[in-house]
Design an enzyme around this catalytic site. Structure first.
Site, PDB file in Angstrom:
ATOM      1  CG  ASP A  92      -0.257   0.074   2.550  1.00 45.21           C
ATOM      2  OD1 ASP A  92       0.814  -0.566   2.700  1.00 45.21           O
ATOM      3  OD2 ASP A  92      -0.750   0.761   3.470  1.00 45.21           O
ATOM      4  CD  GLU A 147       4.317   0.886   6.738  1.00 48.57           C
ATOM      5  OE1 GLU A 147       5.168   1.265   7.554  1.00 48.57           O
ATOM      6  OE2 GLU A 147       3.820   1.674   5.895  1.00 48.57           O
TER       7      GLU A 147
HETATM    8  C1  LIG Z   1      23.648  10.557  11.356  1.00 46.74           C
HETATM    9  C2  LIG Z   1      22.527  10.057  10.577  1.00 46.74           C
HETATM   10  C3  LIG Z   1      21.749  11.097   9.765  1.00 46.74           C
HETATM   11  C4  LIG Z   1      20.465  10.476   9.346  1.00 46.74           C
HETATM   12  C5  LIG Z   1      19.478  11.369   8.712  1.00 46.74           C
HETATM   13  C6  LIG Z   1      18.117  10.758   8.770  1.00 46.74           C
HETATM   14  C7  LIG Z   1      17.615  10.365   7.449  1.00 46.74           C
HETATM   15  C8  LIG Z   1      16.346   9.580   7.529  1.00 46.74           C
HETATM   16  C9  LIG Z   1      16.397   8.467   6.598  1.00 46.74           C
HETATM   17  C10 LIG Z   1      15.413   7.650   6.361  1.00 46.74           C
HETATM   18  C11 LIG Z   1      14.150   7.677   7.078  1.00 46.74           C
HETATM   19  C12 LIG Z   1      13.028   7.228   6.222  1.00 46.74           C
HETATM   20  C13 LIG Z   1      11.896   6.766   7.051  1.00 46.74           C
HETATM   21  C14 LIG Z   1      11.113   5.773   6.254  1.00 46.74           C
HETATM   22  C15 LIG Z   1      10.069   5.164   7.091  1.00 46.74           C
HETATM   23  C16 LIG Z   1       9.013   4.625   6.196  1.00 46.74           C
HETATM   24  C17 LIG Z   1       7.936   3.962   6.930  1.00 46.74           C
HETATM   25  C18 LIG Z   1       6.663   4.776   6.946  1.00 46.74           C
HETATM   26  O1  LIG Z   1       6.396   5.610   6.116  1.00 46.74           O
HETATM   27  N1  LIG Z   1       5.838   4.516   7.935  1.00 46.74           N
HETATM   28  C19 LIG Z   1       4.650   5.260   8.175  1.00 46.74           C
HETATM   29  C20 LIG Z   1       3.467   4.431   8.475  1.00 46.74           C
HETATM   30  C21 LIG Z   1       3.372   3.801   9.812  1.00 46.74           C
HETATM   31  N2  LIG Z   1       3.533   2.516   9.845  1.00 46.74           N
HETATM   32  O2  LIG Z   1       3.107   4.427  10.806  1.00 46.74           O
HETATM   33  C22 LIG Z   1       4.921   6.287   9.269  1.00 46.74           C
HETATM   34  O3  LIG Z   1       4.077   7.193   9.393  1.00 46.74           O
HETATM   35  O4  LIG Z   1       5.931   6.210   9.960  1.00 46.74           O
HETATM   36 ZN    ZN Z   2       6.815   2.238   3.973  1.00 45.66          ZN
HETATM   37 ZN    ZN Z   3       5.248   5.243   4.158  1.00 44.00          ZN
END
Ligand SMILES: CCCCCCCC/C=C\CCCCCCCC(=O)N[C@@H](CC(N)=O)C(=O)O
Ligand code: ZN
Ligand code: ZN
Length: 458
Positions: free
Chosen positions: A82, A146
């Site tokens: 999704d 998700e």
């Molecule tokens: C020294 C290190 C520096 C790092 C910088 C940070 C960079 C961040 C990198 C990646 C983060 C990406 C996060 C992706 C998460 C994807 C999962 C998502 O979208 N989840 C949703 C849905 C849920 N399950 O709640 C959310 O809202 O979190």
């Molecule tokens: Zn995701």
């Molecule tokens: Zn996401």
């Protein structure tokens, strides 16, 4: 492989609008179509005798790949089909076109997370076509909800596997990336494998006041009281938790890649910690690594232009730092709001996830490290870290203590903004490399070699 080319399969997947709109609103037609689609483009996966396929919660998919050596503990690869909504506005190309242009596949889900769904199945299809028979059993769990909780997908798969008595050596899910350009002065990319993820709270604040004629308004309305409360929350960041978190460990591993004097500063955080933590919180992305974040995401009030509003509601999305708990954050929030006319309703809350092992004996972590070194030889640093978002993997803590969140892709600040934003895209090369990574990872998981301690320079 079916009738489509390597990247053609992704284009087709992006084209199916499997959008999770709201808590209970999913596009069931698109999800059903997606199920048919994967059957058509990965025929070998679906017809191989030692690969069992089950549909769970109507639209999620669980594959059980039976390995030849039952003495090896199985593992699991996760992804979700999704996506979050994508209105056309602001996109260079329509978000569900899946258009391939200038070496990129464009559209919602190209980074989050149809890339992983397709790359996992594509890697397995390729291995099976080469008559590869895995030694170690593994599961592939593809959730369908998700983005709105995982309650009907991941949670049901997890319960089913638990009922079957399955225990896993480790899980690999989406999450962190090979990061490029997030830290000023650090030109080299570095891979962060998330060994934990932040918690989350969706908190509704509500103010009720007596409605009446707008020609004679009271001194304060429900909207004014609520606006002041949420503004106080936005203006009062949660405490900086730098000293107590994994980030310190991550930075120490990165230290020697920086030029002088940053290398010295990062190697001596006992002295320079306060300075470093202030620098980190200046940037809105790295700020998320040092504290519980406060995001005002919804605000609803008012019924008519000339009626004093009886109710005002706001929703705030907090991401809880691993060094805090949901309860601690809620206490802080109440103290900041400090107004008993404001009611608190916790809509959902998850504590931060336990920290998975990243030592030399941690099989999943070491296999990821080994595969990163092989597929991305230019990446010198692989370090454990925190995932700032939530993933389906949080539903699987009953099956393993080793959960790793890592996408084998480069991410820069611009592509980070495209996740849940506009102009999400993946380069054809990056997608092909992701397939290669999983193709190698599955084979590495079958090697006899136990992770061995590596030598450190003295
Ligand atoms: C020294 C290190 C520096 C790092 C910088 C940070 C960079 C961040 C990198 C990646 C983060 C990406 C996060 C992706 C998460 C994807 C999962 C998502 O979208 N989840 C949703 C849905 C849920 N399950 O709640 C959310 O809202 O979190
Ligand atoms: Zn995701
Ligand atoms: Zn996401």
């Amino acid at each position: 492989m079916g009738r489509k080319s390597c990247t053609g399969v992704v284009t087709g997947a992006i084209h199916i609008p499997t959008v999770s709109f709201g808590p209970k609103e999913i596009n069931t037609t698109a999800l059903a179509e997606f199920g048919e689609y994967i059957r058509s483009v990965f025929p070998t996966v679906f017809k191989t005798s030692f690969v069992q396929h089950e549909v769970i919660g109507e639209y999620s998919h669980l594959f059980t790949v039976q390995g030849s050596d039952p003495s090896l503990q199985p593992y699991m690869l996760l992804a979700h089909s999704d996506v979050v909504p994508a209105p056309d506005e602001g996109w260079e190309v329509p978000p569900f076109s899946g258009l391939e242009r200038d070496g990129f596949i464009h559209g919602r889900g190209t980074l989050d997370n149809k890339n992983s769904v397709m790359a996992i199945l594509q890697a397995l299809e390729l291995l099976l076509l080469r008559n590869y028979i895995p030694r170690r059993s593994f599961f592939i769990a593809l959730g369908h909800d998700e983005e709105i909780s995982g309650h009907n997908g991941a949670q049901k798969i997890s319960a089913l596997l638990q009922a079957r008595g399955v225990q896993l050596a480790f899980i690999v899910d989406e999450g962190n990336f090979i990061l490029d350009g997030f830290i000023p002065n650090l030109k080299k990319p570095f891979a962060i494998i998330a060994v934990t993820e932040k918690g989350a709270i969706n908190l509704m604040l509500q103010v009720n006041t007596t409605p009446g004629h707008s020609s004679a308004p009271p001194k304060e309305t429900s909207i004014g009281i609520l606006a002041a409360a949420v503004s106080r929350l936005e203006q009062t960041p949660m405490p900086n938790m730098f000293g107590s978190g994994l980030l310190k460990m991550t930075l120490q591993e990165l230290a020697h890649e920086f030029p002088f004097p940053t290398n010295i500063i990062l190697s001596n955080l006992w002295l320079f910690g306060p300075l470093v933590s202030r620098l980190i919180e200046r940037n809105y992305i790295t700020n998320a690594l040092v504290r519980t974040t406060t995001a005002l995401t919804m605000f609803n009030a008012g019924v008519k232009v000339n009626v004093i509003p009886p109710v005002a509601q706001a929703i705030i999305n907090f991401r809880v730092d691993p060094a805090q708990t949901v309860q601690e954050v809620l206490e802080l929030v109440k103290n900041i709001v400090a107004d008993n006319r404001v009611q608190f309703h916790v809509l959902s809350a998850i504590d931060p996830l336990p920290v998975s092992p990243s030592d030399h004996q941690a099989l999943g972590y070491q296999l990821l490290r080994q595969t990163i070194r092989s597929v991305f030889p230019e990446v010198n640093i692989v370090a454990p870290g925190v995932c700032i978002g939530n993933t389906d993997s949080r539903h699987y803590t009953n099956l393993t203590t080793s959960i790793y969140r890592f996408n084998p892709l480069y991410l820069n600040p611009q592509s980070f903004q495209s996740i849940h934003g506009i102009n999400e895209k993946i380069s054809v090369r990056a997608y092909e490399t992701q397939v290669k990574f999983i193709f190698e990872f599955i084979q590495n998981a079958d090697t006899d070699q136990e992770p061995v301690p590596h030598l450190h320079e003295l």
